[in-house]
Design a protein around this motif. Structure first.
Motif, short mmCIF file in Angstrom:
data_model
loop_
_atom_site.label_atom_id
_atom_site.label_comp_id
_atom_site.label_asym_id
_atom_site.label_seq_id
_atom_site.Cartn_x
_atom_site.Cartn_y
_atom_site.Cartn_z
N UNK B 12 0.83 -1.20 0.00
CA UNK B 12 0.00 0.00 0.00
C UNK B 12 0.87 1.26 0.00
N UNK B 14 3.89 1.48 -1.05
CA UNK B 14 4.54 1.56 -2.35
C UNK B 14 3.62 2.14 -3.41
N UNK B 15 2.35 1.77 -3.35
CA UNK B 15 1.38 2.23 -4.35
C UNK B 15 1.07 3.71 -4.20
N UNK B 16 1.27 4.25 -2.99
CA UNK B 16 0.93 5.65 -2.74
C UNK B 16 2.14 6.57 -2.81
N UNK B 17 3.32 5.98 -2.97
CA UNK B 17 4.55 6.78 -2.92
C UNK B 17 4.83 7.54 -4.20
N UNK B 18 3.94 8.44 -4.56
CA UNK B 18 4.18 9.26 -5.76
C UNK B 18 5.34 10.21 -5.51
N UNK B 24 6.46 8.64 1.00
CA UNK B 24 6.20 7.49 1.87
C UNK B 24 6.40 7.83 3.35
N UNK B 27 3.32 8.23 5.34
CA UNK B 27 2.62 6.95 5.38
C UNK B 27 3.27 6.01 6.38
N UNK B 84 8.39 -3.02 -3.49
CA UNK B 84 8.80 -3.04 -4.90
C UNK B 84 7.78 -3.72 -5.82
#
Lengths: 154, 176
Positions: B12, B14-18, B24, B27, B84
């Motif tokens: 999750x 990783x998916x939000x780490x724009x 991150x 988060x 990753x």
């Protein structure tokens, strides 16, 4: 990391600079570390899923090993009063880096009042109202789609 | 099952780490500290700081250290795997579905909005961390020094962090 990735793309895929810049642009558009994403894209083009997995492993393993080594050293030094001082200094330094990084990114992306407004709104919602980053990012994506898609919105 | 929860949590994150790894950080504090209590705020802050000084990417270094601090390298590897995993999806999606739309104003608009917001959130996170890390004269000088080395002198993250921290440690030692 980027120059090395470019060398690999050049040698293994025969990519020119434009093609590599496109890979980087795609890697940056997605969440996650840009280096890992770029390694995955290049790896996938070279050898499908296995290639992508190998590329990701390749850029990840050195950091994992170094971080583990450092962790062991820190555990061994846990009793030392020096460690407290070093940690205090390190944390202060990292705050400086994070703020520097944010301003760096801001210089590049907060061009024009609309971008700036979205950024400041996000900051306020997160800092003052403790809104979840997930909601803020989704909202910012929608606002971007509606208000920042126009070519003249810089 | 801790391994699965840990994997999904880092997936999750990783998916939000724009916008690279820095998104991150909030988060990590939210999920690892506040939600699951796997680590204390102090421990998480220390790990984020240490992760900057190691070569490699910030996200995977932090994942490794969080797992080790929780008790085993197994946790560390699972966390790294989680953070990753999005990259593997990206590799698949990139050429097929994103390349054709890379120049599209709509996608650019969405990304511009997200990037602008990410910067605001990182800035807010930095300010919050400043309140707990910059507590006196020497720590303020240390933070400023890191900022100047990184931002004005264009040093890389690890070099600026380590140099400022060393100088700061000497300063703290002699002042306190």
């Amino acid at each position: 990391m980027i120059p090395y990735l470019e060398e690999i793309a050049r040698q293994q895929l025969g990519s020119d600079s434009d093609e590599f810049l496109q890979i980087i642009a795609m890697a940056q558009s997605f969440p996650g570390a840009m280096g890992i994403n770029a390694a995955a894209i290049i790896g996938y083009r070279m050898g499908g899923w296995m290639g992508a997995a190998t590329g990701v492993l390749g850029v990840t393993i050195p950091g994992v090993i170094c971080a583990s080594g450092l962790f062991i050293l820190l555990v061994l030094a846990a009793e030392s009063s020096w460690l407290d001082i070093a940690t205090t200094a390190l944390k202060a330094a990292v705050v400086g880096i994070i703020l520097g990084m944010a301003i760096n990114l801001g210089n590049r992306s907060w061009k024009g009042y609309r971008n700036l407004l979205v950024g400041l709104a996000a900051m306020l919602l997160f800092y003052k109202f403790q809104l979840s980053p997930v909601i803020i990012l989704v909202g910012a994506g929608v606002v971007g789609y509606v208000f920042l898609s126009l070519p003249e919105a810089g | 099952m801790l391994y699965l929860t840990l994997y999904l949590q880092f997936l999750k994150i990783g998916l939000l780490g724009f916008g690279g790894g820095y998104m991150m950080i909030p988060l990590f504090f939210m999920d690892i500290v506040d939600r699951y209590n796997w680590l204390s705020y102090e421990e998480m802050f220390n790990i984020i700081a240490v992760a900057q000084t190691v070569p490699g990417t910030f996200a995977t270094n932090t994942a490794t250290l969080v797992g080790l601090k929780m008790g085993s390298i197994g946790y560390g590897l699972v966390a790294v795997l989680g953070v990753v995993t999005p990259a593997l999806l990206i590799a698949y999606l990139a050429d097929r579905y994103v390349r054709p739309y890379l120049g599209s104003p709509s996608l650019q608009g969405v990304l511009k909005g997200i990037t602008a917001a990410v910067i605001g959130i990182i800035l807010a996170t930095g300010l919050r961390m400043m309140h707990s890390a910059v507590i006196d004269g020497p720590t303020m000088i240390t933070g400023l020094l890191a900022f100047v080395l990184f931002y004005s002198r264009r040093w890389n993250v690890a070099a600026a962090t380590i140099s400022a921290a060393l100088a700061g440690a000497v300063l703290i030692y002699f002042v306190c």
